[in-house]
Design an enzyme around this catalytic site. Sequence first.
Site, PDB file in Angstrom:
ATOM      1  N   LYS A 214       0.795  -1.301  -0.005  1.00  0.00           N
ATOM      2  CA  LYS A 214       0.175   0.004  -0.083  1.00  0.00           C
ATOM      3  C   LYS A 214       0.863   1.023   0.018  1.00  0.00           C
ATOM      4  O   LYS A 214       0.700   2.303  -0.798  1.00  0.00           O
ATOM      5  CB  LYS A 214      -1.041   0.029   1.169  1.00  0.00           C
ATOM      6  CG  LYS A 214      -1.956   0.966   1.429  1.00  0.00           C
ATOM      7  CD  LYS A 214      -2.900   0.992   2.669  1.00  0.00           C
ATOM      8  CE  LYS A 214      -3.567   2.004   2.951  1.00  0.00           C
ATOM      9  NZ  LYS A 214      -4.483   1.966   4.262  1.00  0.00           N
ATOM     10  N   GLU A 220      10.867  -4.448   4.400  1.00  0.00           N
ATOM     11  CA  GLU A 220      11.139  -5.991   4.065  1.00  0.00           C
ATOM     12  C   GLU A 220      10.438  -6.099   2.413  1.00  0.00           C
ATOM     13  O   GLU A 220      11.080  -6.892   1.715  1.00  0.00           O
ATOM     14  CB  GLU A 220       9.837  -6.897   4.749  1.00  0.00           C
ATOM     15  CG  GLU A 220      10.449  -7.036   6.287  1.00  0.00           C
ATOM     16  CD  GLU A 220       9.681  -5.844   6.912  1.00  0.00           C
ATOM     17  OE1 GLU A 220       9.253  -5.027   6.649  1.00  0.00           O
ATOM     18  OE2 GLU A 220       9.432  -6.370   8.332  1.00  0.00           O
ATOM     19  N   GLY A 276      -4.496  -2.313   5.418  1.00  0.00           N
ATOM     20  CA  GLY A 276      -3.868  -3.706   4.794  1.00  0.00           C
ATOM     21  C   GLY A 276      -4.508  -4.933   4.963  1.00  0.00           C
ATOM     22  O   GLY A 276      -4.712  -5.720   4.329  1.00  0.00           O
ATOM     23  N   ARG A 277      -4.888  -5.000   6.438  1.00  0.00           N
ATOM     24  CA  ARG A 277      -5.424  -6.496   6.543  1.00  0.00           C
ATOM     25  C   ARG A 277      -6.817  -6.985   6.445  1.00  0.00           C
ATOM     26  O   ARG A 277      -7.270  -7.647   6.552  1.00  0.00           O
ATOM     27  CB  ARG A 277      -5.051  -6.546   8.239  1.00  0.00           C
ATOM     28  CG  ARG A 277      -5.845  -5.622   9.063  1.00  0.00           C
ATOM     29  CD  ARG A 277      -5.357  -5.819  10.545  1.00  0.00           C
ATOM     30  NE  ARG A 277      -5.827  -4.448  11.370  1.00  0.00           N
ATOM     31  CZ  ARG A 277      -5.373  -3.395  11.502  1.00  0.00           C
ATOM     32  NH1 ARG A 277      -4.347  -3.248  10.883  1.00  0.00           N
ATOM     33  NH2 ARG A 277      -6.077  -2.259  12.236  1.00  0.00           N
ATOM     34  N   GLU A 362      -3.707  -7.347  15.364  1.00  0.00           N
ATOM     35  CA  GLU A 362      -3.461  -6.001  14.673  1.00  0.00           C
ATOM     36  C   GLU A 362      -4.562  -5.027  14.929  1.00  0.00           C
ATOM     37  O   GLU A 362      -4.486  -4.016  14.836  1.00  0.00           O
ATOM     38  CB  GLU A 362      -2.696  -6.045  13.201  1.00  0.00           C
ATOM     39  CG  GLU A 362      -2.037  -4.823  13.051  1.00  0.00           C
ATOM     40  CD  GLU A 362      -1.172  -4.902  11.629  1.00  0.00           C
ATOM     41  OE1 GLU A 362      -0.074  -5.371  11.755  1.00  0.00           O
ATOM     42  OE2 GLU A 362      -1.754  -4.638  10.279  1.00  0.00           O
TER      43      GLU A 362
HETATM   44  O1  F6P Z   1       2.446  -4.313   9.845  1.00  0.00           O
HETATM   45  C1  F6P Z   1       2.475  -3.211   9.631  1.00  0.00           C
HETATM   46  C2  F6P Z   1       1.714  -2.974   8.243  1.00  0.00           C
HETATM   47  O2  F6P Z   1       1.505  -1.772   8.028  1.00  0.00           O
HETATM   48  C3  F6P Z   1       0.173  -3.789   8.035  1.00  0.00           C
HETATM   49  O3  F6P Z   1      -0.665  -3.115   8.391  1.00  0.00           O
HETATM   50  C4  F6P Z   1       0.383  -3.724   6.666  1.00  0.00           C
HETATM   51  O4  F6P Z   1      -0.516  -4.992   6.303  1.00  0.00           O
HETATM   52  C5  F6P Z   1       1.840  -4.386   6.242  1.00  0.00           C
HETATM   53  O5  F6P Z   1       2.270  -3.498   7.282  1.00  0.00           O
HETATM   54  C6  F6P Z   1       2.259  -3.944   5.063  1.00  0.00           C
HETATM   55  O6  F6P Z   1       2.165  -2.526   4.609  1.00  0.00           O
HETATM   56  P1  F6P Z   1       2.541  -2.278   3.143  1.00  0.00           P
HETATM   57  O7  F6P Z   1       1.087  -2.855   2.266  1.00  0.00           O
HETATM   58  O8  F6P Z   1       2.139  -0.613   3.019  1.00  0.00           O
HETATM   59  O9  F6P Z   1       3.660  -2.717   2.501  1.00  0.00           O
END
Ligand code: F6P
Length: 555
Positions: A214, A220, A276-277, A362
């Site tokens: 997002k 990572e 995200g979740r 979360e």
């Molecule tokens: O772990 C925190 C978080 O913000 C989650 O809520 C989210 O799903 C995940 O990291 C990945 O975020 P992104 O889609 O921005 O990479």
Amino acid sequence: MGTGSDDTALLTSCPSWARLDALARGFRARGARELFQSAPGRAAAMSCAPFEDLLIDFSKQPVSEEVLDALVALATERGVPAAIEQMFGGEAINVTEGRAALHVALRMPAHASIMLDGQDVIPEVHAVRERMGEFVTRVRSGEEVAADGGAFTDIVNIGIGGSDLGPRMVTEALAPYAEGGPTVHFVSNVDGWDLTSTLANLDPRRTLVVVVSKTFTTQETMTNARTARRWLVDGHAGSEEGLERHLVAVSSARDAAAAFGVSPERTFGIWEWVGGRYSLWSAVGISIALAVGMDHFESLLEGAHEMDSHFRDTPLARNVPALAAMIGIWNANFLGAPTLAILPYDERLRLLPAYLQQADMESNGKSSRLDGARVEGYGTGPVVWGAAGTNGQHAFYQLMHQGTQRVPADFLVAATAEHEHDEHHEILLANALAQSQALMMGRDREAARAVVEGEGGGASLVAHRTFDGNRPSTTMLYERLTPRMMGRILSVYEHKIFVQGRVWGINSFDQWGVELGKSLAKGLLPAVRGGDAPADADESTRHLLGHLRRMRSKG
Ligand code: F6P
């Protein structure tokens, strides 16, 4: 704050809270087992069948009609009906981030409408889905080709948290529906082994890399994405020509995706009002669609929408997500059972516990109320864990049956399997039924004595062969795990979490708790590479850093 009830009112001052507290005293020594004795017909009365191929049996939970009444009253006192309308109405219920939480919009039909800041979001949702659908169909048919003109055989989905767990879990669950599509792989962990072991068996010339983030900043994901990008270039003799044919992005940061080298035609947007979740229903689910095809992806959305409608339109006393939520609150806040085991007797839902860990923990792992005051006098989100049956039986069920704590459990059971080994499925089903029965009925001392005597054992074994019983569980029994059913099941959990958050007076849609560790990791990276420890590093961390460096210098 637009949250629909008096947020500063203490949950524990609600009239129904006191009523439940009083009722709970009677439930410390008894449970569903005794309730069955006093109320014949309980199984049917305590079950809901919102659709004819789905039954949710709450009867093994320690709730009487009186308790249910009080739980429903508590939900009402806490403004749950109004909160449901606020969510579906696009109000900014994610108060700490000033946003709506509109995942329900992602599965609404095209003729629906939800206004957000004066604009209907549904046309945009469907426009992105249509574009995504066209792309997915072209990849699956081999029309969308790689740099060398050949078809893609493999997809690598790079994302983490909500950009990984949902798509990964659903793709695996719906594997029987993947007729002839590419093989989808998932990489999430920054541990290089994850990416290395995945790419080891793949051909970069046949692989499409889908970066799902997002924010497009997650450490990572971006680290994995950069390495995968290099792997693609290396696999094309160092040439970047045609590289963009191998890259897809799903993000709300379109510029960042473009800077990474993803073309606008292959970038699919998501919105800030999707957490995200809660995002697998958006283009975040593109890997699901690539694996099983767009029609099945649409069915998944339709199933979720069906359950959304049930949630929105059904009185709380028959409302599956609301009942699941309130029974969870009863177990956690009144009966001292603050965990939840997810036990799918369905190997295809093997990853559901991990998915629900994020969805629930979360969302509701919070200790600040909506008004910023500290949660006092009650606990919030449960520790969620679990594993597929029957594997769990040979691992942790011992504690569930005879341990000192009560562990509420959700059994998920498919009446019919999508394979031909009937014998396996019958054994699986018998085990699912046996476990929930054993948890509730237990085995009293008399029965244990008979077993021990029958086996010629000594009287000292009787205590060890006794099972207290009255260990709570819900069974979700469904005809088949179709895409539609998958959508319904996940929607139940999403809304259950929402109702619980509302009752606890917390914001289920932010996740500030993940921030601190992320920012500390950035500060510690230079020290891991040999630089000075950051000024805010504590003594233990400095000590560990010292040893880490010594060990790494040897390697
Ligand atoms: O772990 C925190 C978080 O913000 C989650 O809520 C989210 O799903 C995940 O990291 C990945 O975020 P992104 O889609 O921005 O990479």
